[in-house]
Design an enzyme around this catalytic site. Structure first.
Site, PDB file in Angstrom:
ATOM      1  CE1 TYR A 152       8.515   8.842   6.330  1.00 49.90           C
ATOM      2  CE2 TYR A 152       6.679   7.406   5.728  1.00 49.90           C
ATOM      3  CZ  TYR A 152       7.251   8.309   6.599  1.00 49.90           C
ATOM      4  OH  TYR A 152       6.595   8.660   7.736  1.00 49.90           O
ATOM      5  NE  ARG A 188       6.643  12.028  10.791  1.00 50.97           N
ATOM      6  CZ  ARG A 188       6.424  11.835   9.491  1.00 50.97           C
ATOM      7  NH1 ARG A 188       5.859  12.759   8.767  1.00 50.97           N
ATOM      8  NH2 ARG A 188       6.772  10.694   8.909  1.00 50.97           N
ATOM      9  CG  HIS A 232       1.477  11.487   8.967  1.00 48.51           C
ATOM     10  ND1 HIS A 232       1.420  12.843   9.209  1.00 48.51           N
ATOM     11  CD2 HIS A 232       0.237  11.116   8.550  1.00 48.51           C
ATOM     12  CE1 HIS A 232       0.184  13.272   8.949  1.00 48.51           C
ATOM     13  NE2 HIS A 232      -0.542  12.251   8.552  1.00 48.51           N
TER      14      HIS A 232
END
Lengths: 395, 360
Positions: A290, A277, A281
């Site tokens: 993160y 990705r 998100h």
């Protein structure tokens, strides 16, 4: 670049219908199937045949459009035209392949991140984006293109896919159902129940995991310690396969074989695509908390579009002129989305009560009347030049 | 009403397979009526399927699906892996694709793993898609207590479902209603949570199942979804109840009659949609009301009924509307459940508390 030696036959190739499968035929390959490497070179991976160049070229055009759709949607969030957009930037090869391996009689079950797959399947982009704009929950008719509503709860739609396939099987139809999920969804109970039900009832479902390494912020290592997510298949008695999720050619080959297998009565299978990705998100998420920029940078050279462009250019199937045509087509899709979303949609408050029950209950009729009265009072106040919305409750 | 309630569970005594084409009224159990309704619905419509845990060869732990696999084949009545979310989720997909699934959740508290599917999808799918996708699913739940069952077998879960817009929630209390309401539920284009009071499975009425079938198939049966019924007429107070508590309310009304009080009993039958009209007409007539339900009373269907009655009938009321419900505790173990369940005495005490001295 992977080596092509001694990989054996792909586990989805020519699975025999019926009988108890032996364990080793169900295990995924030791490494993901890859037909075109990141430099655009054929790998010589003999486990699956290379798809026809024209077929790849057709899908490549959708890949270009998919990237453009992601870019446009992200821009529309920044402009406040979309409430949110979960981007599939970097995963477009998975999106396109999932849609194009299916026939018209087949069903696609997408997740909230699979907007590009839904659009590639033929659903009007503006209807797809209704959900993310906030006009209604699902903006398209699932029956029109046989695309289920985009699922927001994780893995729940995999069971619906099993049900659709089971119903089709009972009626003797040749429908195949391709159900998508992410790596996070493989931890949900419904994922396991869906795979088990599909195997026990031997229904034609292809479970397609886009492993993009993160479930919002949680990395795969906190999600599962299985050798791969495709390894989960063996526990349910179905074959699993791993594929390079940024290799459009490999995806077409592996998913195509899984669909063929299902259609030929071979039952369900599980395909895990290894992808990444590239963006957060959603636009509401801060990915720098993160993962590092270096992690993301490592995936840049594996971009599905760049790789396939090199491959098709080398084959002589894609010319500069051809690329311009594809870019123009992608721009046209983006322009249609842009102009469509720049138009305010009139939402109808009366619709709130319309689709709860086939026939409105007396309770809903009362509540609809209450809302009508409130709106009429507001309209009267506006007509009289007073602001009915301020000053607290005057009644 | 000729209904009697047997106290002890007796699996396997629910009657023989088939539809029981009796020609004259005879003692028919609640369970047998449900079995006949399923068989008749499957006979009438090839899209109707029955599946769940142990519903095939065994015929269900309460034998409600007895004989269906033998008669209609394993494609129409089949056992699934032991997974309630799986059963529910598969039903969603089958309903999306033209089938009319009837699923059995085996026991009330076993249905909870399926709750996400029920709440997030069964209830919402028609709304999410503006009615494009209809889900004509019936979720059969053997429900509530009074059978000496051990824990996790006796929950009254109706409030969870009733609180979820999009679900029709039914609880029959008579043999006749069991047949008609299940047929109506299966015929409904909307998802229905069908709560089967376990303690009534072996209750009996004199009914002719063949006559019920003809009445339903001819469209002659009055609607029951959304319609309450006066189970016993009366003039002094109204007991409002549904499902397993209806026989208790009727017994209380009979006892009150011996003390000179004429108590009306309303059997709701349909919790959602709720029949305000029948309930309020009764309360306005009698001026007093007690709601009787087995579930814990806090934040319950009983609470909702009290609220509705107070809102609509306040000026007709001679006393506050009272509740007789289960206590706000997890369902107790078999040797304690009789302390918990609404009893005739507890209902009569509530009736006595309705400020009779204020009556003009």
């Amino acid at each position: 670049m992977s080596t092509a030696t001694n990989k054996g036959r792909g586990s989805l190739m020519g699975g025999a219908p019926g009988g108890t499968p032996s364990a080793h035929t169900l295990l995924p390959s030791a490494e993901p199937v890859q037909l075109v490497d990141q430099d655009g070179q054929p790998t010589g991976d003999g486990r699956y045949p290379m798809p026809d160049g024209k077929r790849i070229l057709g899908a490549y055009g959708r890949l270009v459009a998919g990237r453009r759709i992601n870019d446009q949607a992200n821009a529309l969030v920044r402009q406040g035209r979309l409430a949110v957009y979960p981007s599939s930037h970097g995963q477009e090869a998975c999106q396109v392949a999932a849609a194009v391996v299916l026939g018209g009689e087949d069903w696609l079950f997408p997740t909230y991140r699979d907007t590009v797959a839904v659009i590639t399947r033929g659903v009007d982009p503006l209807e797809v984006l209704t959900l993310l704009r906030g006009d209604w929950h699902a903006g398209y008719d699932p029956y029109e293109h046989r695309v289920a509503t985009q699922a927001t709860p994780l893995a729940t739609q995999l069971l619906h896919a099993v049900g659709v396939a089971h119903a089709a099987k009972l009626r003797g139809e040749s429908t195949v159902v391709l159900a998508m999920c992410g790596d996070g969804a493989t931890s949900e109970g419904d994922f396991h129940e869906a795979l088990n039900f599909a195997a026990v009832f031997h229904v034609p479902v292809v479970f397609f995991i886009q492993n993009n390494e993160f479930a919002i912020s949680v990395p795969l290592k906190n999600q599962s310690v299985a050798p791969s997510l495709a390894h989960k298949a063996i526990g349910y008695g179905m074959p699993g396969e791993r594929v390079d999720g940024n290799d459009l050619a490999a995806l077409l080959a592996v998913l195509g074989a899984a669909v063929d297998r299902a259609r030929d009565g071979g039952g369900p299978s599980l395909v895990e695509a290894h992808t990444y990705r590239m963006q957060a998100h959603t636009n509401a998420d801060d990915a720098t908390r993160y993962r590092s920029a270096e992690d993301v940078e490592r995936w840049v050279p594996r971009d599905p579009i760049v790789r396939m462009r090199s491959y098709l250019r080398a084959l002589g199937l894609l010319t500069e002129e051809g690329e311009r045509v594809l870019a123009d087509e992608a721009d046209a899709v983006a322009a249609a989305i842009r102009s469509g979303l720049n138009t305010e949609v009139d939402v109808n408050p009366a619709e709130l009560f319309e689709y709860v029950y086939t026939e409105k209950t007396s309770q809903l009729r009362e509540q609809a009347a209450l809302l009508r009265e409130e709106l009429a009072r507001d309209a009267d106040a506006e007509a009289a030049g007073t602001d009915g919305s301020t000053g607290g409750d005057q009644r | 009403m000729t209904q009697t309630t047997l106290g002890a569970p007796a699996p396997g005594t629910a009657g023989s397979p088939g539809t029981g084409a009796g020609t004259a009224p005879r003692a028919t159990t609640f369970a047998k009526a449900l079995n006949a309704a399923l068989a008749d619905a499957m006979q009438a419509d090839a899209a109707v399927l029955m599946f769940g845990e142990d519903v095939g060869t065994l015929g269900g732990v309460f034998r409600i699906t007895d004989g269906l696999t033998a008669r209609f084949g394993e494609e129409r009545c089949f056992d699934t892996p032991l997974a309630e979310a799986g059963i529910m989720g598969m039903a969603v997909g089958m309903a999306m694709n033209g089938m009319k699934p009837v699923v059995e959740m085996q026991f009330d508290a076993f249905a909870y793993p399926a709750f996400e599917q029920v709440v997030s999808h069964v209830a919402k799918m028609p709304n999410r898609t503006k009615g494009k996708v209809r889900l004509p699913i019936v979720i059969r739940i053997p429900y509530a207590g009074g059978i000496g069952g051990v824990e996790h077998h006796c929950d009254s879960s109706e409030a969870y479902y009733a609180h979820t817009p999009g679900l029709t929630v039914l609880a029959p209390a008579t043999v006749r209603d069991a047949y008609f309401m299940l047929r109506e539920a299966i015929a409904s284009p909307d998802p229905v949570v069908f709560l089967e009071p376990k303690k009534l499975y072996w209750s009996k009425e004199e009914v002719d199942l063949a006559e019920l079938r003809r009445t339903f198939d001819d469209g002659q049966a009055p609607r029951r979804i959304g319609r309450a019924v006066v189970a016993r007429p009366g003039t002094d107070a109204t007991l409002i109840s549904y499902g397993p508590s209806v026989p208790t309310a009727l017994a209380a009304a009979a006892a009150a009659a011996e003390e000179g009080r004429s108590i009306e009993v309303i059997d709701l039958r349909s919790i959602v949609p709720f029949d305000d009209e029948t309930v309020c007409a009764s309360v306005r007539r009698t001026g007093r009301a007690v709601v009787v339900a087995e579930a814990p009373g806090f934040a319950s269907v009983a609470s909702e009924i009290v609220a509705r009655v107070q809102e609509r009938c306040f000026h007709s009321l001679a006393a506050p509307v009272l509740r007789v419900t289960g206590f706000d505790i997890p369902y107790p173990s078999p040797k304690l459940e009789h302390f918990y369940l609404p009893s005739v005495d507890r209902i009569l005490d509530a009736v006595d508390a309705l400020q009779w001295e204020d009556r003009p």
